[in-house]
Structure formats: structure tokens, C-alpha cells
Design a protein around this motif. Structure first.
Motif, PDB file in Angstrom:
ATOM      1  N   ALA A   1       0.836  -1.213   0.000  1.00 30.50           N
ATOM      2  CA  ALA A   1       0.000   0.000   0.000  1.00 30.50           C
ATOM      3  C   ALA A   1       0.866   1.256   0.000  1.00 30.50           C
ATOM      4  O   ALA A   1       0.592   2.210  -0.749  1.00 30.50           O
ATOM      5  N   ARG A   2       1.921   1.252   0.799  1.00 25.07           N
ATOM      6  CA  ARG A   2       2.797   2.432   0.870  1.00 25.07           C
ATOM      7  C   ARG A   2       3.533   2.655  -0.447  1.00 25.07           C
ATOM      8  O   ARG A   2       3.678   3.801  -0.900  1.00 25.07           O
ATOM      9  N   LEU A   3       4.010   1.588  -1.061  1.00 25.78           N
ATOM     10  CA  LEU A   3       4.726   1.732  -2.334  1.00 25.78           C
ATOM     11  C   LEU A   3       3.789   2.172  -3.451  1.00 25.78           C
ATOM     12  O   LEU A   3       4.115   3.082  -4.226  1.00 25.78           O
ATOM     13  N   LEU A   4       2.634   1.542  -3.540  1.00 21.95           N
ATOM     14  CA  LEU A   4       1.683   1.900  -4.605  1.00 21.95           C
ATOM     15  C   LEU A   4       1.218   3.344  -4.474  1.00 21.95           C
ATOM     16  O   LEU A   4       0.978   4.016  -5.483  1.00 21.95           O
ATOM     17  N   HIS A   5       1.106   3.834  -3.264  1.00 22.49           N
ATOM     18  CA  HIS A   5       0.681   5.223  -3.040  1.00 22.49           C
ATOM     19  C   HIS A   5       1.637   6.220  -3.704  1.00 22.49           C
ATOM     20  O   HIS A   5       1.224   7.318  -4.092  1.00 22.49           O
ATOM     21  N   GLU A   6       2.898   5.841  -3.845  1.00 25.09           N
ATOM     22  CA  GLU A   6       3.903   6.740  -4.423  1.00 25.09           C
ATOM     23  C   GLU A   6       3.981   6.665  -5.947  1.00 25.09           C
ATOM     24  O   GLU A   6       4.693   7.443  -6.566  1.00 25.09           O
ATOM     25  N   LEU A   7       3.244   5.742  -6.562  1.00 24.37           N
ATOM     26  CA  LEU A   7       3.260   5.595  -8.030  1.00 24.37           C
ATOM     27  C   LEU A   7       2.048   6.320  -8.601  1.00 24.37           C
ATOM     28  O   LEU A   7       0.989   5.733  -8.803  1.00 24.37           O
ATOM     29  N   ARG A   8       2.211   7.580  -8.884  1.00 26.32           N
ATOM     30  CA  ARG A   8       1.050   8.421  -9.226  1.00 26.32           C
ATOM     31  C   ARG A   8       0.850   8.646 -10.716  1.00 26.32           C
ATOM     32  O   ARG A   8      -0.139   9.240 -11.123  1.00 26.32           O
ATOM     33  N   ASP A   9       1.797   8.186 -11.543  1.00 26.64           N
ATOM     34  CA  ASP A   9       1.681   8.391 -12.988  1.00 26.64           C
ATOM     35  C   ASP A   9       1.322   7.126 -13.752  1.00 26.64           C
ATOM     36  O   ASP A   9       1.426   7.080 -14.969  1.00 26.64           O
ATOM     37  N   LEU A  10       0.902   6.093 -13.040  1.00 26.11           N
ATOM     38  CA  LEU A  10       0.610   4.823 -13.704  1.00 26.11           C
ATOM     39  C   LEU A  10      -0.529   4.968 -14.699  1.00 26.11           C
ATOM     40  O   LEU A  10      -1.563   5.575 -14.405  1.00 26.11           O
ATOM     41  N   GLN A  11      -0.323   4.385 -15.866  1.00 26.08           N
ATOM     42  CA  GLN A  11      -1.341   4.345 -16.905  1.00 26.08           C
ATOM     43  C   GLN A  11      -1.835   2.920 -17.161  1.00 26.08           C
ATOM     44  O   GLN A  11      -2.929   2.735 -17.674  1.00 26.08           O
ATOM     45  N   LEU A  12      -0.993   1.936 -16.841  1.00 23.30           N
ATOM     46  CA  LEU A  12      -1.285   0.548 -17.173  1.00 23.30           C
ATOM     47  C   LEU A  12      -0.775  -0.350 -16.061  1.00 23.30           C
ATOM     48  O   LEU A  12       0.374  -0.218 -15.635  1.00 23.30           O
ATOM     49  N   LYS A  13      -1.638  -1.251 -15.599  1.00 24.19           N
ATOM     50  CA  LYS A  13      -1.250  -2.220 -14.572  1.00 24.19           C
ATOM     51  C   LYS A  13      -1.386  -3.618 -15.167  1.00 24.19           C
ATOM     52  O   LYS A  13      -2.459  -4.000 -15.633  1.00 24.19           O
ATOM     53  N   LEU A  14      -0.292  -4.377 -15.136  1.00 25.52           N
ATOM     54  CA  LEU A  14      -0.271  -5.741 -15.643  1.00 25.52           C
ATOM     55  C   LEU A  14      -0.205  -6.683 -14.452  1.00 25.52           C
ATOM     56  O   LEU A  14       0.758  -6.662 -13.693  1.00 25.52           O
ATOM     57  N   VAL A  15      -1.235  -7.490 -14.293  1.00 28.10           N
ATOM     58  CA  VAL A  15      -1.333  -8.405 -13.162  1.00 28.10           C
ATOM     59  C   VAL A  15      -0.960  -9.793 -13.667  1.00 28.10           C
ATOM     60  O   VAL A  15      -1.631 -10.350 -14.531  1.00 28.10           O
ATOM     61  N   ILE A  16       0.124 -10.336 -13.109  1.00 26.84           N
ATOM     62  CA  ILE A  16       0.704 -11.572 -13.623  1.00 26.84           C
ATOM     63  C   ILE A  16       0.639 -12.674 -12.578  1.00 26.84           C
ATOM     64  O   ILE A  16       1.234 -12.559 -11.505  1.00 26.84           O
ATOM     65  N   GLY A  17      -0.069 -13.739 -12.904  1.00 23.50           N
ATOM     66  CA  GLY A  17      -0.107 -14.918 -12.050  1.00 23.50           C
ATOM     67  C   GLY A  17      -1.180 -14.854 -10.981  1.00 23.50           C
ATOM     68  O   GLY A  17      -1.716 -13.800 -10.657  1.00 23.50           O
ATOM     69  N   ARG A  18      -1.495 -16.016 -10.427  1.00 24.15           N
ATOM     70  CA  ARG A  18      -2.646 -16.129  -9.526  1.00 24.15           C
ATOM     71  C   ARG A  18      -2.474 -15.414  -8.200  1.00 24.15           C
ATOM     72  O   ARG A  18      -3.450 -14.931  -7.623  1.00 24.15           O
ATOM     73  N   TYR A  19      -1.254 -15.330  -7.675  1.00 26.87           N
ATOM     74  CA  TYR A  19      -1.075 -14.647  -6.391  1.00 26.87           C
ATOM     75  C   TYR A  19      -1.290 -13.139  -6.548  1.00 26.87           C
ATOM     76  O   TYR A  19      -1.928 -12.501  -5.715  1.00 26.87           O
ATOM     77  N   ALA A  20      -0.762 -12.572  -7.614  1.00 30.16           N
ATOM     78  CA  ALA A  20      -0.993 -11.151  -7.888  1.00 30.16           C
ATOM     79  C   ALA A  20      -2.463 -10.904  -8.210  1.00 30.16           C
ATOM     80  O   ALA A  20      -3.041  -9.890  -7.801  1.00 30.16           O
ATOM     81  N   LEU A  21      -3.073 -11.838  -8.919  1.00 32.33           N
ATOM     82  CA  LEU A  21      -4.484 -11.717  -9.266  1.00 32.33           C
ATOM     83  C   LEU A  21      -5.353 -11.680  -8.002  1.00 32.33           C
ATOM     84  O   LEU A  21      -6.236 -10.829  -7.863  1.00 32.33           O
ATOM     85  N   ALA A  22      -5.083 -12.574  -7.055  1.00 32.83           N
ATOM     86  CA  ALA A  22      -5.867 -12.614  -5.819  1.00 32.83           C
ATOM     87  C   ALA A  22      -5.706 -11.326  -5.015  1.00 32.83           C
ATOM     88  O   ALA A  22      -6.642 -10.867  -4.353  1.00 32.83           O
ATOM     89  N   HIS A  23      -4.522 -10.713  -5.090  1.00 31.07           N
ATOM     90  CA  HIS A  23      -4.271  -9.485  -4.335  1.00 31.07           C
ATOM     91  C   HIS A  23      -4.869  -8.255  -5.015  1.00 31.07           C
ATOM     92  O   HIS A  23      -5.494  -7.415  -4.358  1.00 31.07           O
ATOM     93  N   HIS A  24      -4.665  -8.137  -6.313  1.00 33.60           N
ATOM     94  CA  HIS A  24      -5.077  -6.921  -7.021  1.00 33.60           C
ATOM     95  C   HIS A  24      -6.528  -6.956  -7.485  1.00 33.60           C
ATOM     96  O   HIS A  24      -7.118  -5.904  -7.733  1.00 33.60           O
TER      97      HIS A  24
END
Length: 196
Positions: free
Chosen positions: A110-133
Motif C-alpha cells: 500500500a505504501r509503495l503503490l501510493h507513491e506511483l502516481r503516474d501509472l497508466q497501465l497495470k499488468l497483473v501476472i499470475g494467480r497470487y498477484a491476481l488474488a491481491h489486485h
């Protein structure tokens, strides 16, 4: 100065899982506040642990091909952020690498993602990332990989690019034939700052 840089220093000094990591802690991630693309992955493998460079293995070669990016662009944190579910190599189990350690996501994401403010595209790879995102989503990986999910940043679900996933790719030839060209267009638009 962005709060991300001191936060990354904290992450790289993290020793929370030290006692259970077979090769010891070596957090591997790539972030910059200006990154346009987020790769939400699983955990580094043994080769990545050795180099300290995200996706410096066969999975990375395939992923770069899918994205239409050379190694220089892919490893430029100003363009591409790489945030795995687990930052350190978790070890090997009977059927491949063990799952990512859960402590990383709970303590840092949460802290790291909060600092990424220019994101245009999020690529979710694999089941563990899928369950989280995409928590609570009951669609299959194949169903999710066929669509572009609405929202900002635009989200795309990808199968894991590991050679262990060759069977899935053979069973779903449409992914590389149809989805990869669309993905490459989304990647270029994100890097150019145009809307998807």
C-alpha cells in the motif's frame, strides 16, 4: 523529493522473513514515482535472486517479447515499475517455486503503490498477484486475460510467462495471437501518455 526513495531503502533493508528464506533476503523490485506501467508479479526466482535484476530469466525474456520492449526500456524504472507479491526468492517446493511470502504485500504494498502516481497501465501476472489486485474475482485466468479491465490505471491480466506455463499457452493460442498485439499497443500508449 519523493517519499518513495527512502521507502525503497527501507524495503531493501527488510529482514522480516530472513529466518525462512533459503538463500536469505534480497528484495528485488523496481520502482520510480514517474513509472507509467506497473508489473504486479509473483516473486523472484533463483536466477533473479542471484542477479538482483527483476525478470532476468527465461520468464523475463518472454514477458519483454509480449510487451514489445527491449531490456533497456523494460529495466528503466522511470517507465516500468515491477512490484512482486513477494520481494525475495521464497525457495522451491515439489512443483516449482514456493508461493510468495505474504509479509511483503501486507507490510509494503500500500505504501509503495501510493507513491506511483503516474501509472497508466497495470499488468497483473499470475494467480497470487491476481488474488491481491482483483480480490473476490471468480473469473478464470483465461476469461480475465481476454479482457481489458476498466478503471485507472487500465488493468490487464496476464498468464505467468514462465516456461512452466507452456501448456496453458498451447491450450489458449488466442493469447499470443490476439492479446499480445493488443497488449503491445496498450504498452506503447501508456509510455507515450496517451489514453487507452
Amino acid at each position: 523529493m519523493s517519499a518513495l526513495f527512502p521507502l525503497l531503502d527501507e524495503v531493501r533493508a527488510c529482514r522480516v522473513c530472513e529466518s525462512v528464506l533459503p538463500l536469505g533476503p534480497r528484495p528485488v523490485l523496481q520502482l520510480h514515482p514517474r513509472a507509467r506501467i506497473l508489473i504486479a508479479a509473483q516473486a523472484p526466482g533463483r536466477k533473479v535472486h542471484a542477479t538482483g535484476i527483476p525478470f532476468s530469466d527465461a520468464s523475463g525474456e518472454r514477458l519483454r517479447r509480449w510487451l514489445g520492449l527491449d531490456a533497456t526500456a523494460f529495466h528503466d524504472p522511470h517507465r516500468v515499475a515491477i512490484l512482486p507479491m513477494g520481494f525475495c526468492y521464497p525457495g522451491t517446493g515439489p512443483s516449482g517455486d514456493l508461493p510468495p511470502r505474504p509479509e511483503c504485500a501486507a507490510q509494503w504494498h500500500a505504501r509503495l503503490l501510493h507513491e506511483l502516481r503516474d501509472l497508466q497501465l497495470k499488468l497483473v501476472i499470475g494467480r497470487y498477484a491476481l488474488a491481491h489486485h482483483l480480490p473476490g474475482n471468480s473469473a478464470s485466468l483465461a476469461e480475465l486475460a481476454r479482457q481489458q479491465l476498466a478503471g485507472h490505471p487500465v488493468t490487464v491480466v496476464l498468464p505467468h510467462p514462465s516456461p512452466r506455463n507452456n501448456r496453458w499457452l498451447k491450450q489458449h493460442p488466442w493469447f499470443e495471437a490476439e492479446q499480445v498485439p493488443r497488449l503491445q499497443t496498450l504498452v506503447q500508449r501508456a509510455l507515450q501518455g496517451t489514453s487507452a
